[in-house]
Design an enzyme around this catalytic site. Structure first.
Site, PDB file in Angstrom:
ATOM      1  N   ARG A 118     -32.415  20.395   5.335  1.00  0.00           N
ATOM      2  CA  ARG A 118     -33.048  19.097   5.564  1.00  0.00           C
ATOM      3  C   ARG A 118     -32.559  18.401   6.824  1.00  0.00           C
ATOM      4  O   ARG A 118     -33.319  17.712   7.498  1.00  0.00           O
ATOM      5  CB  ARG A 118     -32.798  18.177   4.357  1.00  0.00           C
ATOM      6  CG  ARG A 118     -33.766  18.416   3.225  1.00  0.00           C
ATOM      7  CD  ARG A 118     -33.561  17.412   2.122  1.00  0.00           C
ATOM      8  NE  ARG A 118     -34.538  17.630   1.064  1.00  0.00           N
ATOM      9  CZ  ARG A 118     -34.546  16.965  -0.083  1.00  0.00           C
ATOM     10  NH1 ARG A 118     -33.617  16.060  -0.327  1.00  0.00           N
ATOM     11  NH2 ARG A 118     -35.468  17.210  -0.992  1.00  0.00           N
ATOM     12  N   HIS A 164     -32.750   8.821   2.451  1.00  0.00           N
ATOM     13  CA  HIS A 164     -33.227   9.339   1.169  1.00  0.00           C
ATOM     14  C   HIS A 164     -32.121   9.468   0.130  1.00  0.00           C
ATOM     15  O   HIS A 164     -32.283   9.057  -1.013  1.00  0.00           O
ATOM     16  CB  HIS A 164     -33.889  10.693   1.420  1.00  0.00           C
ATOM     17  CG  HIS A 164     -34.461  11.341   0.198  1.00  0.00           C
ATOM     18  ND1 HIS A 164     -35.471  10.766  -0.551  1.00  0.00           N
ATOM     19  CD2 HIS A 164     -34.165  12.514  -0.421  1.00  0.00           C
ATOM     20  CE1 HIS A 164     -35.788  11.562  -1.559  1.00  0.00           C
ATOM     21  NE2 HIS A 164     -34.999  12.619  -1.529  1.00  0.00           N
ATOM     22  N   GLY A 176     -30.757   4.864 -14.439  1.00  0.00           N
ATOM     23  CA  GLY A 176     -31.410   6.080 -13.994  1.00  0.00           C
ATOM     24  C   GLY A 176     -31.010   7.262 -14.861  1.00  0.00           C
ATOM     25  O   GLY A 176     -30.483   7.113 -15.974  1.00  0.00           O
ATOM     26  N   ARG A 232     -26.969  17.749   1.256  1.00  0.00           N
ATOM     27  CA  ARG A 232     -27.339  18.131  -0.102  1.00  0.00           C
ATOM     28  C   ARG A 232     -28.441  19.182  -0.128  1.00  0.00           C
ATOM     29  O   ARG A 232     -29.458  19.045   0.546  1.00  0.00           O
ATOM     30  CB  ARG A 232     -27.812  16.891  -0.870  1.00  0.00           C
ATOM     31  CG  ARG A 232     -28.308  17.169  -2.283  1.00  0.00           C
ATOM     32  CD  ARG A 232     -28.817  15.898  -2.923  1.00  0.00           C
ATOM     33  NE  ARG A 232     -30.001  15.383  -2.264  1.00  0.00           N
ATOM     34  CZ  ARG A 232     -31.204  15.305  -2.820  1.00  0.00           C
ATOM     35  NH1 ARG A 232     -31.385  15.717  -4.050  1.00  0.00           N
ATOM     36  NH2 ARG A 232     -32.223  14.793  -2.159  1.00  0.00           N
ATOM     37  N   HIS A 246     -34.638  12.201   4.563  1.00  0.00           N
ATOM     38  CA  HIS A 246     -35.709  13.116   4.173  1.00  0.00           C
ATOM     39  C   HIS A 246     -36.679  13.227   5.333  1.00  0.00           C
ATOM     40  O   HIS A 246     -37.127  12.216   5.881  1.00  0.00           O
ATOM     41  CB  HIS A 246     -36.431  12.614   2.924  1.00  0.00           C
ATOM     42  CG  HIS A 246     -37.206  13.684   2.235  1.00  0.00           C
ATOM     43  ND1 HIS A 246     -38.338  14.250   2.778  1.00  0.00           N
ATOM     44  CD2 HIS A 246     -37.005  14.317   1.043  1.00  0.00           C
ATOM     45  CE1 HIS A 246     -38.806  15.173   1.963  1.00  0.00           C
ATOM     46  NE2 HIS A 246     -38.015  15.245   0.897  1.00  0.00           N
ATOM     47  N   GLU A 249     -37.729  25.201  -2.556  1.00  0.00           N
ATOM     48  CA  GLU A 249     -37.527  24.109  -1.602  1.00  0.00           C
ATOM     49  C   GLU A 249     -36.570  24.554  -0.519  1.00  0.00           C
ATOM     50  O   GLU A 249     -35.962  25.634  -0.589  1.00  0.00           O
ATOM     51  CB  GLU A 249     -37.035  22.848  -2.324  1.00  0.00           C
ATOM     52  CG  GLU A 249     -38.061  22.312  -3.308  1.00  0.00           C
ATOM     53  CD  GLU A 249     -37.697  20.954  -3.883  1.00  0.00           C
ATOM     54  OE1 GLU A 249     -36.632  20.417  -3.548  1.00  0.00           O
ATOM     55  OE2 GLU A 249     -38.493  20.434  -4.686  1.00  0.00           O
TER      56      GLU A 249
END
Length: 520
Positions: free
Chosen positions: A280, A339, A15, A374, A234, A115
């Site tokens: 979140r 998530h 990744g 996070r 999420h 966000e």
């Protein structure tokens, strides 16, 4: 077990963190181990939102750090947040030089999204919702042109070899078209960058392979694992019956999309003053509560975006189309899904772990940046910062490279049985049922017993043992934290112990101790 010796630094994973570290290590010889072809199966490529960085002159790294601390619910390492946010801009510029096609305005400035829990728009993006894929394409192109980097595709790590207290190699197996027995790859340094643990849950937005195996192999080798209980759910996975679930990026809410239930009620306004842009964990629990009550939560983009959704958020539009949904006509059904894992292999400021010879970066690591929750789009940022730091630290530890290294060739190995899919399914349901969005002692204890039973039935399968190790650590840390904080919510301890708290640090031996006592 057959053995291969190499002078290359071995990077487990393919990744963002893995590829960026490999490029930063050049011209030192590196070997990247990837179960799939580069660009396939890595969580980084699925990231929609982008990278958080204070690129706007009106913004600042200090403001970014403050938002990170607030979102992290009292256990973010403030010094880590300060340093990471100060480095963010340099990495965006570096990625741009490497060919990453970030969205730019007519004047050349970066186009940014806002966000949840950010005080301003600071998420640098690509085509609205294709940041991860765009960054990965640029890095892969650079990687293919770098002669010091060898990539072994179709090969997975199954364990670490520790001798005299130091990691000296990786056990690897072929996994293209089946699974073989493992062989030992001895190396001077190992960097784990193989993703998080979301796939340990039945409802997840993570690629199928991202099931905590890299964290688990480090734990089985004796590494300290930090903040394992903090799994971020999420709030807006698209509830369409697919596994993994497609993601409706948080940037949609940043553009004004709202969350409603089947009665058309906008329920977040009564939960938090920031409504859809609340942290979140708060949004995820509100979604979960609506789902449990049978109220069919959904994301309504019609008024805020209308037809613009199709052009500005093509990944979301394609996912809806594949699932037979029309977001221009109806709200998008959503659910809370596993998530991102804030926890992982504990690292210091240089990405070094508690085991000499072993480094970690990206979602497999826990640096102290994310705390209990996070901040949106800080995940890719952390991967960039710690990949770079780990590469620098590995280089300093090993000294100047002696020159080119021979290519590594994996020998023919006998076939091995694949992990029992029924056991993997049992594990995923145990985690969702007992270690999910809302937890309590009874559910966690039941989950731990089920994890132990699955491990006993695994018959030594390394992939499953790596999964159960991580699951055991998550559930044990969650049982021991008798409070609610950030993404960790205990129905039997709904309050936090105070505005600030302590990070958790746990080894697998410590996590197994209560199980051993209960069975004797």
């Amino acid at each position: 077990m057959q053995r291969i010796d190499t002078s290359r630094v071995v990077i487990v994973g393919a990744g963002l963190g893995a590829l960026y570290a490999a490029l930063k290590l050049a011209p030192r010889p590196v070997l990247v181990i990837s179960p799939e072809r580069l660009g396939q199966g890595a969580s980084s490529g699925w990231a929609q939102g982008g990278v958080a960085a204070a690129m706007d002159p009106a913004d600042s790294a200090a403001a970014h750090a403050r938002d990170t601390l607030l979102a992290g619910a009292g256990i973010v390492d403030a010094e880590v947040a300060r340093r990471v946010t100060e480095e963010a801009r340099a990495h965006i510029l570096d990625l741009t030089v490497l060919g990453t096609p970030f969205d730019r305005s007519d004047t050349g400035s970066y186009v940014m999204s806002r966000e949840a829990a950010h005080s301003c728009a600071r998420v640098v993006r690509i085509r609205g919702d294709q940041a991860g894929a765009g960054i990965m394409r640029a890095l892969i192109a650079q990687l293919r042109e770098t002669p010091s980097i060898q990539v072994l595709e179709g090969v997975m790590a199954t364990g670490l070899r520790v001798e005299a207290g130091q990691v000296c190699g990786v056990e690897i197996a072929r996994c293209d078209g089946g699974l073989t027995a493992s062989c030992l790859l001895r190396a001077p340094a190992v960097l784990l960058a193989g993703g998080g643990s979301g796939g340990l849950y039945a409802m997840t937005t993570n690629p199928p392979r991202i099931r905590g195996e890299v964290i688990g192999m480090a734990a089985r080798a004796g590494a300290v694992i930090a903040d394992a209980e903090f799994v971020q759910f999420h709030p807006t996975a698209i509830a369409c019956g697919r596994d993994p679930a497609p993601l409706a990026t948080e940037a949609l809410r940043g553009e004004g999309a709202i969350l409603v239930n089947r009665h058309g009620e906008r329920f977040l306004s009564a939960v938090h003053p920031d409504a859809e842009l609340a942290p979140r964990d708060i949004v995820a629990r509100a979604i979960y509560a609506q789902s449990q009550a049978g109220n069919a939560p959904a994301l309504d983009t019609r008024a805020a975006l209308g037809p613009r959704l199709l052009a500005d958020f093509p990944t979301v539009a394609a996912a809806c189309r594949t699932a037979g949904l029309d977001p221009l006509r109806d709200p998008i059904p959503v659910a809370a899904a596993a998530h991102y894992h804030m926890g992982g292999i504990a690292t210091d400021a240089d990405g070094a772990t508690s085991l000499p010879g072993l480094w970690a970066c990206g979602e497999a690591a826990s640096s102290g940046l994310h705390g209990a929750n996070r901040l949106a789009s800080n995940g890719l940022l952390e991967a960039l910062v710690y990949a770079s730091r780990a590469a620098r630290h590995i280089g300093a530890a090993l000294g100047s490279p002696s020159g080119a290294a021979p290519q590594v060739t994996v020998p023919d190995l006998p076939p091995a049985p694949l992990p029992n899919p029924a056991l993997v399914t049992r594990l995923r349901h145990a985690m969702t049922d007992g270690v999910g969005v809302v937890r309590d002692a009874a559910g966690l204890t039941t989950a731990l017993a089920e994890i132990a039973a699955i491990e006993a039935a695994a018959q030594g399968s390394a992939p499953i043992l790596n999964m159960t190790a991580t699951a055991m650590l998550i559930a044990t840390a969650a049982l021991r934290r008798e409070e609610s904080r950030g993404a960790h919510f205990r129905a039997d301890f709904p309050a936090s112990s105070g505005p600030t708290g302590d990070r958790s640090f746990l080894t697998l031996a410590e996590a197994l101790r209560p199980i051993a006592l209960e069975t004797t």
